[in-house]
Design an enzyme around this catalytic site. Sequence first.
Site, short mmCIF file in Angstrom:
data_model
loop_
_atom_site.label_atom_id
_atom_site.label_comp_id
_atom_site.label_asym_id
_atom_site.label_seq_id
_atom_site.Cartn_x
_atom_site.Cartn_y
_atom_site.Cartn_z
N GLU A 126 -34.45 -30.51 36.36
CA GLU A 126 -33.08 -30.70 36.14
C GLU A 126 -32.76 -30.66 34.81
O GLU A 126 -31.91 -31.70 34.01
CB GLU A 126 -32.68 -32.06 36.79
CG GLU A 126 -33.41 -33.43 36.12
CD GLU A 126 -34.71 -33.82 36.89
OE1 GLU A 126 -35.51 -32.97 37.40
OE2 GLU A 126 -35.40 -35.01 36.74
N GLU A 133 -41.40 -32.08 32.41
CA GLU A 133 -41.48 -33.65 33.14
C GLU A 133 -42.79 -33.38 33.78
O GLU A 133 -43.14 -32.29 34.62
CB GLU A 133 -40.24 -33.61 34.17
CG GLU A 133 -40.33 -35.03 34.76
CD GLU A 133 -39.18 -35.29 35.95
OE1 GLU A 133 -38.98 -36.61 35.85
OE2 GLU A 133 -38.60 -34.50 36.36
N GLU A 192 -30.87 -31.02 42.16
CA GLU A 192 -30.87 -31.15 40.64
C GLU A 192 -29.67 -31.38 39.88
O GLU A 192 -29.56 -32.05 38.92
CB GLU A 192 -31.27 -29.71 40.16
CG GLU A 192 -32.60 -29.10 40.87
CD GLU A 192 -33.88 -30.32 40.68
OE1 GLU A 192 -33.67 -30.97 39.63
OE2 GLU A 192 -34.61 -30.23 41.53
N ALA A 246 -37.65 -26.77 41.24
CA ALA A 246 -36.97 -26.68 40.30
C ALA A 246 -36.85 -27.85 39.43
O ALA A 246 -37.60 -29.09 39.52
CB ALA A 246 -35.27 -26.85 41.07
N GLU A 260 -35.96 -39.74 41.61
CA GLU A 260 -35.98 -38.63 42.64
C GLU A 260 -35.62 -39.27 43.94
O GLU A 260 -35.20 -38.54 44.70
CB GLU A 260 -37.52 -38.49 42.79
CG GLU A 260 -37.88 -37.70 41.40
CD GLU A 260 -37.42 -36.30 41.09
OE1 GLU A 260 -36.64 -35.72 41.94
OE2 GLU A 260 -37.59 -35.92 39.88
N1 BES Z 1 -37.54 -33.60 38.75
C1 BES Z 1 -38.15 -32.80 39.42
C2 BES Z 1 -38.77 -31.57 39.05
C3 BES Z 1 -40.58 -32.32 39.14
C4 BES Z 1 -41.31 -32.25 39.97
C5 BES Z 1 -41.04 -32.58 37.76
C6 BES Z 1 -42.39 -32.90 40.13
C7 BES Z 1 -42.27 -33.19 37.62
C8 BES Z 1 -43.03 -33.13 38.78
C9 BES Z 1 -37.11 -32.07 40.50
O1 BES Z 1 -35.83 -32.65 40.52
C10 BES Z 1 -37.49 -31.99 41.73
O2 BES Z 1 -37.45 -33.07 42.42
N2 BES Z 1 -38.08 -30.83 42.13
C11 BES Z 1 -38.50 -30.61 43.50
C12 BES Z 1 -37.46 -29.66 44.40
C13 BES Z 1 -36.59 -30.62 44.78
C14 BES Z 1 -35.32 -30.06 45.66
C15 BES Z 1 -36.86 -31.80 45.78
C16 BES Z 1 -39.79 -29.93 43.50
O3 BES Z 1 -39.95 -29.16 42.23
O4 BES Z 1 -40.71 -30.22 44.17
ZN ZN Z 2 -35.72 -34.49 41.47
#
Ligand code: BES
Ligand code: ZN
Length: 937
Positions: free
Chosen positions: A338, A196, A372, A336, A394
């Site tokens: 998902e 992603e 997640e 992380a 998000e």
């Molecule tokens: N879908 C995101 C991961 C992501 C973040 C993909 C940025 C592409 C760009 C995942 O669900 C997410 O939001 N991760 C956060 C941590 C979360 C607990 C807020 C992250 O990686 O910052």
């Molecule tokens: Zn997320």
Amino acid sequence: MCYDKKKPRKTNKTVVCLITFSVFLLIICACLLSVLVFVGKYILYNACDNYKKSFVVNRQVLPQKTYWRLPNDTEPVLYDINLLPNLFSGLYKGSVNITVNVNSYRSDIVLHSDGLVISDVVLYTGDLKNFPILNIKEKSEFQVIVITTKRKILPGLYYIFVKFEGRLFGKFKGFYRSHYKSSINGDRQIATSKFEPTYARQAFPCFDEPNLKAKYKVHLLKPKNNSYIALSNYPVASTEDYDEEHELVTFDETVSMSTYLSCFIVSDFDHTKTTFDNNGTMIPLKVYASPDNLYKTTYAAEIGKKVIEHYVNYFDIPYPLPKLDLVAIPDFVSGAMEHWGLVTFRETALLYTNTTHSTANKQRVATVIAHELAHSWFGNLVTMNWWNDLWLNEGFASYIEYKGALAAEPTWGMMEQFIISEMHSVLSLDATLSSHPIVQTVLTPDQITAIFDSISYNKGASILRMLEATVGEKIFQRGVKNYLNRHAYGNAVTKDLIEELQILYGNKLDVAEMLETFTVQMGYPILNVTVSGDIYTLTQKRFLIDPNATYNLNETKYRYKWSVPVTYVTDMGKSTEPILFKYNDDYITIKKPTGATWIKFNYDQIGYYRVNYPLSEWDNIIKNYDSLSKGDKTHLLEETFKIAEAGLLSYKVPLELSKKLKNERDYTPWSAGSNNLLSILNRLGSTKSEQESSFKDYLINIVTPAYKEFTWTENENDSHLNKLTRTVVISLACKAGYKDCLEQAEKKFDTWMKDRQFISPDLKSFVYIYGSTKASVETWNALLQIYQDENDASEKLKIMAGLCNVENVDLLKKLLEVTKNESIVRSQDYFDVLQTMSSNPIGTDLVWDFVRSNWQYLADRFTLNNRYLGSMIPTITSSFSTEEKLKEMEEFFEKYPNAGAGEANRKTALENVKNNIRWAANYKEIIEDWIINNKTI
Ligand code: BES
Ligand code: ZN
């Protein structure tokens, strides 16, 4: 045989004539028909060519030759993928057979591919006949390949077979290699993936857009020995010998999903196993980590189970997959991700054990898992149609995660924590001109990366919390369920969600309009209250931290007015239903309930807006501070500071309010108050105020009672929130230079360095940071060695904070060089070092100079698409408060005009520094005066 020749002849003639005539007619008809068909086809082809010339993007028509959006008439149905990674060479081979549906006449097929070496492309018709290809062109600037065919492709089913090769090494997105040190086996390599938003195309050729969903049949090669396993979104279907050393693992075919959710892992990880109840069926839940870390996975398994069972109930929709794995990856670019059925995490976000990790670490694990797993429904089952609506993924996960964490850990006060963790930071960002609307047009990979920001996450979540409070919990839950059911395995846009809620809520309130005022325009309002007797009159205006900032009202159709659900609380209780202050009303009036002695609007800061009152009302509210809820206290301890900073309220109000902290013992008010007071301390420090040390005296003064109560000695019965409050209090005390605090840290640091005496995990950070401030070169080097030898990711970060906070500039310089060495500091932690060092006043300029002179190195190593490279800029410049620094920043940005995904971050950074300059000019003296009169209270 005898017969009359004539008669028959006559008859024959007639027949011949008739036949000839019919044939003639037929030919004419056929000709006419072919002309018609030709003309029809011509029209169709033209239409289709015209279509090809202009890909429709977000309702805009882009000029020819732009491939940022794929033509949406070629839809993937199934990816049959083979990936053959070689963990040791760091290369992999792959092939993919994509079943596609072509829905109109085309002469080419366009699909994504980025950085792959394509060796073979074959196109087959639905009945497996070879379809002749004219040429295959790679348009690397758009990350696509264009397969042009010799003949027109008619609508129907096709197979695209592509053979390719790629590299795993030297990157952290796409399909890549990660490594770790095993206590038994030494250096270990694993292959893993993170796609992603736009990196699946780096792993295999695909239609890499969220609304081009397809099923996956995955075959993954893994070494036979050394306990290597292969994981993907679905369970293993079969394993077969491939060669002497490898096996090919085939997985069950998945449900239809977006490319960015697919995931492939080859590792020698071990797991903890549990199951969860999925509406009566037990589903396996496994938590994977490198074998040495296995004992740190039990908390994640426990939380994962509780959270997902809660979601199955809350959404009233079963978890749609046959298994769920959570995996801790040693090198991971995000917190992380998902991936459906195979969620990946940084080690810091999944591994926990109470002997090593802090209360904050524990909460991080719980909330990241809750976030997640919420995506299994929000994002995976129903996906935003295009990245414009990223907040649907998000923002939702960021809100629902609080419900998940609350269900799993009911004593943690998650709903109050929402205010400090999600809302406060974004309210500051969204009070600048460089903010942006939640729903925003994005097209290029850099623009897409850039909207993974606190507007999509935190503002998105805050708007949903406000929406839920407006329509009621039940309607919100049912609306969400209906939305998920209606769009399951498909895609949705913001309107789809609003429609479901509106149907349930009826006409009482225009939900769509209310929400839209917050999603299509950036910022938020401040409500100004005037009082006449019991009648409170509220007007609204956009809240900007710089009151003189100018902007164009016509930028948005709502002219920067919002439909605000107004609530209040008094000593008689809360308002029952929100009162809607519509964007096109000039004001609203609210009558204070009879008998109420005080009124505070926006209870528990549920609304995404601010409220300002006349001074007498502020006095009245603050006088009644002790009667307020934790949420309301937390609200005031943030909002008063911000309204004062915007020039709409005397700084005396927040500063007087801060005295209440002397008797405060709750976590969220302390956290909000401490953050805002420390921000003043930092500003006094960076503007070299003579009153800096007096302000420290004031801080020590208000923190002492709590400090003495919490102490450095933990109590067995301390609640989770008590433990968190202790850390806020100790942190503030140490930052203010409280003697006892610094001495404790130094003492503990010395004994720890000598004989590794146990330090409670909650106190470690303070010990490392304040204990090592004055460390000698030898001690610091020893600490660096401890960092290198340490294998726990969270512990490493804490030690690094110590290394970054020394006073010795030469050591900091050395650290900047050491950090470049990937075998010492993992790339995932690189920006953390820069940011932590920059928050040390002695390191601020050092980091700034380093970043400027090493920009090319940083851009080459991390790419301009890296979201942390961009977001580092406002962080490391956050304390700048002079014209000189502002000029340096402008010159730097001019020198490197391409900011990639960090463009908005640069604007924010500039605006923040201008605000700092303005703050120094407008408020420094006022605050200094107040300090002189209040340093001892
Ligand atoms: N879908 C995101 C991961 C992501 C973040 C993909 C940025 C592409 C760009 C995942 O669900 C997410 O939001 N991760 C956060 C941590 C979360 C607990 C807020 C992250 O990686 O910052
Ligand atoms: Zn997320």
